[in-house]
Design an enzyme around this catalytic site. Structure first.
Site, mmCIF file in Angstrom:
data_model
loop_
_atom_site.group_PDB
_atom_site.id
_atom_site.type_symbol
_atom_site.label_atom_id
_atom_site.label_comp_id
_atom_site.label_asym_id
_atom_site.label_seq_id
_atom_site.Cartn_x
_atom_site.Cartn_y
_atom_site.Cartn_z
ATOM 1 C CG ASN A 66 -2.212 0.770 0.949
ATOM 2 O OD1 ASN A 66 -2.697 0.832 -0.180
ATOM 3 N ND2 ASN A 66 -2.761 1.389 1.990
ATOM 4 C CB THR A 69 -2.983 4.152 -1.522
ATOM 5 O OG1 THR A 69 -3.683 4.990 -2.451
ATOM 6 C CG2 THR A 69 -2.719 4.931 -0.253
ATOM 7 C CB THR A 70 -3.236 -0.733 -3.361
ATOM 8 O OG1 THR A 70 -2.196 -1.097 -2.456
ATOM 9 C CG2 THR A 70 -3.451 -1.851 -4.350
ATOM 10 C CD GLU A 91 -7.629 1.207 8.065
ATOM 11 O OE1 GLU A 91 -7.289 0.140 8.604
ATOM 12 O OE2 GLU A 91 -7.004 1.745 7.137
#
Length: 313
Positions: A70, A166-167, A178
Site C-alpha cells: 500500500n 496507495t494501491t 478502514e
C-alpha cells in the site's frame, strides 16, 4: 457547466480490493466470498470486480512479504524494469497497475474500494485522498448518511510532504475503507457487518448516480492529517514509553495540550505539547510500530461539494 453544478461521466468499472495487507481479514473474507458469489455486489450496468491484491501475504496471513504493497504505487516503483530481483510487492504493484490502471490514465478503473482493518478503535472510516473531489465527497456524504446512527469518520490524507502511493490510487476515484478495532489475523462479525454495509451503500450511490439522480450540494466533516507522532525512544532507539490509558481507544476524540499521551514504566506521564486541540487517529496501531508511528494528529475541517449528476442524463 455552472459554478454550482458538476457533470461527471457515468461510472463503468469498479474494483473491490481485499488482502492488500494479508492479515487484515475482513476484506480478504468478503472478497473471497464475492469471488464465489457476487450477487450482493452486482449493480445494473456496472462491472464490479472483487480482487485479492496480495495473495502470497494472504496465504501466510502476514501484512506483506517484502514491503508494504500500500506504499509502492508511485511512478518510480511502477516504472522499474520487471525482474525477479524486485521485491514481490513491487512486482505485484506493476501487475495490479496493468490490470486496473494504468495510473493517471483515462483507461484506468473508475472506482477502487480498498478494504482494510485497523487494530485501533476507529470504527467505520473512509479515507479520502483529494479534498476537491466533488464525486467522492458526495459519495462519502451518502455513505455516512446511510450508515447513521452508526458513526462514520472521514480521514483526509492530503498532505504536502506525506505521500502514501496507495494501491487504490491507480483509480480515478480511490476509496480507502478502514474498519476497526480488529486484531490482525482475526475475523469479528460486527466489523464484517459494518464493512459490508459500507460497500453496499457505496455501490448504491454509484447506481443512483448512473441512473441520473442529481445529488444536491453537500458538506462533510473530515479529519485532515497534520503529522505522525513516534513513541518516545531511548538512546538505542527502543520504545521508552507506551500509549497512556487515557488516550488508548480514544481515536477521533479531542486531545488538548497538556493531556496525557505516553506513560513510562516508572510512571512518568508525557503530555501533548503544542498550543491547539488535535484529534488522534490510528492510536497504538499494531502495524505502525515498524513505521515508528504511535498515532497521527489530525485537525477537523469541513469540505463542500457542488451538486453532481451523470453526463448521460
Amino acid at each position: 457547466m455552472t459554478s454550482c453544478h458538476v457533470t461527471e461521466d457515468p461510472i463503468k468499472k469498479v474494483a473491490i480490493f481485499g488482502g492488500t495487507h494479508g492479515n487484515e481479514l475482513t476484506g480478504v473474507f468478503l472478497v473471497k466470498h464475492w469471488l464465489e458469489n457476487g450477487t450482493e455486489i452486482q449493480r445494473t450496468g456496472l462491472e464490479v470486480k472483487p480482487f485479492i491484491t496480495n495473495p502470497r501475504a494472504v496465504k501466510k496471513c502476514t501484512r506483506y512479504i517484502d514491503c508494504d504493497l500500500n506504499r509502492v504505487f508511485d511512478s518510480e516503483n511502477l516504472g522499474k524494469t520487471m525482474s525477479k530481483d524486485l521485491p514481490y510487492e513491487v512486482r505485484r504493484a506493476q501487475e495490479i497497475n496493468h490490470l486496473f490502471g494504468p495510473k493517471d490514465n483515462e483507461d484506468s478503473y473508475d472506482v477502487i474500494f480498498d478494504l482494510h482493518n485497523t487494530t485501533s478503535n476507529m470504527g467505520c472510516t473512509l479515507i479520502l485522498e483529494d479534498s476537491k473531489n466533488d464525486f467522492l465527497i458526495q459519495m462519502f456524504h451518502y455513505i455516512k448518511t446511510s450508515l447513521a446512527p452508526l458513526p462514520c469518520y472521514i480521514y483526509l490524507i492530503e498532505h504536502p510532504s506525506l505521500k502514501y502511493a496507495t494501491t487504490r490510487s491507480i483509480a480515478k476515484y480511490p476509496v480507502g475503507i478502514e474498519v476497526g478495532p480488529q486484531p490482525q489475523g482475526v475475523l469479528r462479525a460486527d466489523i464484517l457487518d459494518q464493512m459490508r454495509k459500507m460497500i453496499k451503500h457505496a455501490l448504491d450511490f454509484i447506481q443512483n448516480f448512473n441512473e441520473g439522480k442529481e445529488f444536491p450540494p453537500c458538506a462533510i466533516e473530515v479529519y485532515k492529517i497534520m503529522e505522525k507522532v513516534d513513541y518516545p525512544r531511548n538512546e538505542n532507539g527502543d520504545i521508552a514509553a507506551i500509549i497512556h490509558p487515557n488516550l488508548q481507544d480514544q481515536d477521533w476524540k479531542p486531545l488538548h495540550p497538556g493531556d496525557p499521551v505516553f506513560l513510562t514504566l516508572d510512571g512518568q506521564i508525557i503530555p501533548l505539547g503544542g498550543d491547539g486541540t488535535v484529534y488522534p487517529v490510528f492510536v497504538n496501531e499494531a502495524a505502525y510500530y515498524e513505521k515508528r508511528e504511535a498515532f497521527a494528529k489530525t485537525t477537523k475541517r469541513t469540505l463542500n461539494a457542488k451538486s453532481i449528476r451523470s453526463s448521460l442524463h
